[in-house]
Design a protein around this motif. Structure first.
Motif, PDB file in Angstrom:
ATOM      1  N   MET A 293       1.025  -1.150   0.055  1.00  9.28           N
ATOM      2  CA  MET A 293      -0.069   0.241   0.013  1.00  9.28           C
ATOM      3  C   MET A 293       1.426   1.338  -0.122  1.00  9.28           C
ATOM      4  N   ALA A 294       0.599   2.031  -0.814  1.00 13.59           N
ATOM      5  CA  ALA A 294       0.975   3.280  -0.625  1.00 13.59           C
ATOM      6  C   ALA A 294       1.219   4.444   0.662  1.00 13.59           C
ATOM      7  N   VAL A 295       2.146   5.119   0.624  1.00 14.00           N
ATOM      8  CA  VAL A 295       2.540   6.048   1.892  1.00 14.00           C
ATOM      9  C   VAL A 295       1.279   6.678   2.166  1.00 14.00           C
ATOM     10  N   GLN A 296       0.834   7.480   0.771  1.00 12.82           N
ATOM     11  CA  GLN A 296       0.012   8.101   1.050  1.00 12.82           C
ATOM     12  C   GLN A 296      -1.921   7.862   1.373  1.00 12.82           C
TER      13      GLN A 296
ATOM     14  N   VAL B 127      -4.999  -0.112  12.557  1.00 13.97           N
ATOM     15  CA  VAL B 127      -4.226   0.112  11.473  1.00 13.97           C
ATOM     16  C   VAL B 127      -3.313   0.935  11.803  1.00 13.97           C
ATOM     17  N   GLY B 128      -2.400   1.121  13.248  1.00 13.22           N
ATOM     18  CA  GLY B 128      -1.747   1.223  13.426  1.00 13.22           C
ATOM     19  C   GLY B 128      -0.688   0.559  13.440  1.00 13.22           C
ATOM     20  N   LYS B 129      -0.805  -0.924  13.000  1.00 14.46           N
ATOM     21  CA  LYS B 129       0.744  -2.309  12.066  1.00 14.46           C
ATOM     22  C   LYS B 129      -0.091  -1.824  11.114  1.00 14.46           C
ATOM     23  N   GLN B 130      -0.833  -2.310  10.644  1.00 15.97           N
ATOM     24  CA  GLN B 130      -0.721  -1.477   8.996  1.00 15.97           C
ATOM     25  C   GLN B 130      -0.341  -0.960   8.313  1.00 15.97           C
ATOM     26  N   ILE B 131      -0.297   0.422   8.666  1.00 19.81           N
ATOM     27  CA  ILE B 131       0.176   1.537   7.948  1.00 19.81           C
ATOM     28  C   ILE B 131       1.614   2.330   8.805  1.00 19.81           C
ATOM     29  N   ASP B 132       2.024   1.162   9.767  1.00 19.88           N
ATOM     30  CA  ASP B 132       3.416   1.266  10.393  1.00 19.88           C
ATOM     31  C   ASP B 132       3.750   2.836  11.335  1.00 19.88           C
ATOM     32  N   SER B 133       2.162   3.414  11.668  1.00 16.03           N
ATOM     33  CA  SER B 133       2.309   5.037  12.182  1.00 16.03           C
ATOM     34  C   SER B 133       2.595   4.928  13.443  1.00 16.03           C
ATOM     35  N   GLN B 134       3.096   5.295  14.331  1.00 16.84           N
ATOM     36  CA  GLN B 134       4.238   4.673  15.439  1.00 16.84           C
ATOM     37  C   GLN B 134       2.904   5.774  16.142  1.00 16.84           C
ATOM     38  N   ALA B 135       2.795   6.764  16.129  1.00 21.54           N
ATOM     39  CA  ALA B 135       1.671   7.687  16.920  1.00 21.54           C
ATOM     40  C   ALA B 135       0.066   7.150  16.578  1.00 21.54           C
ATOM     41  N   LEU B 136      -0.182   6.589  15.661  1.00 20.61           N
ATOM     42  CA  LEU B 136      -1.628   5.875  15.946  1.00 20.61           C
ATOM     43  C   LEU B 136      -0.729   4.609  16.439  1.00 20.61           C
TER      44      LEU B 136
ATOM     45  N   THR C  87      15.584  -6.652  -1.559  1.00 23.83           N
ATOM     46  CA  THR C  87      16.162  -7.657  -0.539  1.00 23.83           C
ATOM     47  C   THR C  87      15.772  -6.430   0.966  1.00 23.83           C
ATOM     48  N   VAL C  88      15.943  -4.717   0.950  1.00 25.87           N
ATOM     49  CA  VAL C  88      15.711  -4.506   2.193  1.00 25.87           C
ATOM     50  C   VAL C  88      14.423  -4.162   1.836  1.00 25.87           C
ATOM     51  N   LYS C  89      13.577  -3.517   1.475  1.00 26.75           N
ATOM     52  CA  LYS C  89      12.274  -3.654   1.423  1.00 26.75           C
ATOM     53  C   LYS C  89      11.194  -4.819   1.837  1.00 26.75           C
ATOM     54  N   ASN C  90      12.045  -6.010   1.302  1.00 20.66           N
ATOM     55  CA  ASN C  90      11.431  -6.993   2.335  1.00 20.66           C
ATOM     56  C   ASN C  90      11.671  -7.169   3.800  1.00 20.66           C
ATOM     57  N   GLU C  91      12.538  -6.156   4.667  1.00 19.28           N
ATOM     58  CA  GLU C  91      13.075  -6.210   5.669  1.00 19.28           C
ATOM     59  C   GLU C  91      12.393  -4.804   6.646  1.00 19.28           C
ATOM     60  N   VAL C  92      11.943  -3.951   5.858  1.00 26.54           N
ATOM     61  CA  VAL C  92      11.919  -2.729   6.795  1.00 26.54           C
ATOM     62  C   VAL C  92      10.986  -2.246   5.484  1.00 26.54           C
ATOM     63  N   LYS C  93       9.590  -1.875   6.292  1.00 22.53           N
ATOM     64  CA  LYS C  93       8.295  -1.913   5.800  1.00 22.53           C
ATOM     65  C   LYS C  93       8.461   0.085   5.913  1.00 22.53           C
ATOM     66  N   ASN C  94       8.003  -0.210   4.650  1.00 17.50           N
ATOM     67  CA  ASN C  94       7.543   1.759   4.211  1.00 17.50           C
ATOM     68  C   ASN C  94       8.877   2.477   3.629  1.00 17.50           C
ATOM     69  N   LEU C  95       9.838   1.195   2.613  1.00 21.58           N
ATOM     70  CA  LEU C  95      11.133   2.047   2.951  1.00 21.58           C
ATOM     71  C   LEU C  95      11.219   3.158   1.494  1.00 21.58           C
ATOM     72  N   GLU C  96      10.786   4.674   1.939  1.00 24.16           N
ATOM     73  CA  GLU C  96      10.995   5.608   1.155  1.00 24.16           C
ATOM     74  C   GLU C  96      11.624   6.249   0.058  1.00 24.16           C
ATOM     75  N   HIS C  97      13.458   5.914   0.432  1.00 26.61           N
ATOM     76  CA  HIS C  97      14.400   5.923  -0.189  1.00 26.61           C
ATOM     77  C   HIS C  97      15.611   5.139   0.305  1.00 26.61           C
ATOM     78  N   LEU C  98      15.902   4.559  -0.578  1.00 24.22           N
ATOM     79  CA  LEU C  98      17.231   3.927  -0.175  1.00 24.22           C
ATOM     80  C   LEU C  98      18.247   4.429  -1.084  1.00 24.22           C
ATOM     81  N   VAL C  99      19.450   4.681   0.046  1.00 22.89           N
ATOM     82  CA  VAL C  99      21.078   5.016  -1.365  1.00 22.89           C
ATOM     83  C   VAL C  99      21.580   3.902  -0.832  1.00 22.89           C
ATOM     84  N   VAL C 100      22.527   3.149  -2.196  1.00 22.11           N
ATOM     85  CA  VAL C 100      23.372   2.188  -2.050  1.00 22.11           C
ATOM     86  C   VAL C 100      24.906   3.013  -2.276  1.00 22.11           C
ATOM     87  N   ASN C 101      25.830   3.099  -1.630  1.00 23.64           N
ATOM     88  CA  ASN C 101      26.987   3.581  -2.297  1.00 23.64           C
ATOM     89  C   ASN C 101      27.928   2.114  -2.602  1.00 23.64           C
TER      90      ASN C 101
END
Length: 411
Positions: free
Chosen positions: A1-4, A139-148, A271-285
């Motif tokens: 599901m998209a972040v928005q 819902v909080g777990k589904q969208i991974d919202s710390q505040a909710l 690979t990283v997205k499989n471990e981290v939910k809602n990964l918005e941006h990844l920099v690979v050096n």
């Protein structure tokens, strides 16, 4: 599901929770006032504070929906974390107020009136708050919202506080009047524990601490097993509201061509997205594999091996000596004629192409023109400045780690 979409779902959940809490706080407040139950009034105050926290969560999620801009290049996602901290402060404040009320009433307990209605209200509140907390937590777990999630846990304490209210009313029915104020104190302790834990997590997240250490190890192991990745050096993740920003530094085997790096990036990101939910941006050096054996070229005036006199003129040197160096130890050397030495034109470019064909990755030179300089640089040959005071090849090689890098042509 998209972040928005996640943010919209979270905002809707907070809105629904706010309306439910308004109804419950009014119900408990009215019944508590007419029945004289201090614990029920305290529970109503606690629930009314939940209204503000749910509103704060809703505002935080709505702010997070705003896109990035010049002043906020990473977006407004951390509004969610700020709201979580705000919620924790309100929770602690409500705990202080409840303790104050309990200490005032415990010395002079008041008999509860309308005990049946008060008990029914407390039982209804237990059921309603449990359903509400489960809804927000899901819902909080589904969208991974710390505040909710924090707000859901706050509502979960209301389940226990309402249960304690029911017990105190039953105690009043049995003639144990002081149990009402004692119940308020128990509720307050629960509130303090929850508020401190939430505040701690919110502050750590705002300071970009990553709390899931196990995920880092899993990412390191899984990325390291990708074909072409030699080592995984650094993994940095930070949470910003619902989303995660990441940076990973790897060393790859073989050449670091753009096409190869792009292919590796796609696999690493997956690979990283499989471990981290809602990964918005990844920099690979990406770093190329460290060269275990350096092949160094030095222009020389004669064929006397390691004792040859160096030539300061790169293209005019009659010979080049090629030295293989491993851990600063010479393992082999060879002297070859410079095929460009006798040319009248483009001798520098011809000499550079010769070194490139020989697989040289380090050149030590005194004077080098623009064309050979750029040719060698473009082919990832490191250019080092030949020292003025040294004339012997062996002495130059011994000081290779101390030599300055040439950053521009010298001729």
């Amino acid at each position: 599901m998209a972040v928005q979409e996640n943010l919209l779902l979270g905002a809707k959940a907070s809105k629904n929770a706010t309306l439910t809490l308004v109804f419950l706080s009014i119900l408990k407040g009215v019944v508590g006032f007419y029945s004289g139950s201090a614990s029920l009034i305290a529970d109503a105050i606690h629930t009314s504070l939940d209204i503000f926290t749910s509103l704060a969560v809703w505002i935080g999620l709505k702010l997070s929906m705003r896109g990035s801009e010049e002043k906020f290049p990473y977006g407004y996602y951390k509004a969610d974390n700020l709201v979580s901290l705000f919620v924790s402060i309100i929770i602690l404040f409500s705990g202080v107020e409840l303790v104050r009320e309990a200490l005032l009433n415990i010395a002079s307990p008041v008999e509860i009136k309308l005990q049946g209605i008060a008990l029914g209200t407390a039982v209804f509140s237990v059921i309603a708050m449990y359903a509400l907390s489960q809804y927000k937590f899901k819902v909080g777990k589904q969208i991974d919202s710390q505040a909710l999630i924090a707000d859901a846990l706050h509502s979960y304490t209301d389940v226990f506080s309402s249960l304690i209210v029911a017990i105190t009313i039953i105690g009043s029915l049995l003639g144990v009047l002081w149990l009402d104020s004692a119940g308020v104190l128990v509720i307050s302790l629960m509130i303090f524990k929850l508020g401190i834990g939430m505040a701690k997590d919110s502050i750590l997240t705002l300071m970009d601490a990553w709390l899931d250490k196990d995920s880092i190890e899993r990412i390191r192991q899984n990325v390291g097993s990708i074909q072409g990745v030699k080592t995984v050096d650094e993994i940095r993740l930070r949470k910003s509201g619902l989303v995660v920003f990441g940076e990973i530094e790897i060393e790859i085997e073989g050449d670091a061509s753009l096409k190869r790096v792009e292919m590796l990036f796609e696999e690493i990101e997956k690979t990283v997205k499989n471990e981290v939910k809602n990964l918005e941006h990844l920099v690979v050096n990406v770093k190329p594999e460290k060269i275990s054996v350096m092949k160094i070229a030095v222009p020389v005036l004669m064929q006397e091996g390691l004792h040859s006199k160096v030539s300061r003129h790169f293209s005019k040197a009659p010979y080049f000596i090629f030295i293989e160096l491993e851990n600063n130890d010479i393992i082999s050397w060879d002297v070859s004629e410079n095929p460009a030495a006798g040319l009248e034109k483009k001798k520098g470019l011809k000499a550079a192409e010769f070194l490139k064909d020989q697989g040289v990755n380090v050149l030590i030179a005194g004077e080098i023109g623009e064309a050979p300089f750029h040719t060698l640089r473009d082919n990832f040959v490191k250019l080092l400045q030949m020292p003025e005071e040294i004339e012997d090849v062996e002495q130059v090689v011994k000081k290779v780690s101390e030599l300055n890098t040439l950053t521009a042509p010298t001729e």
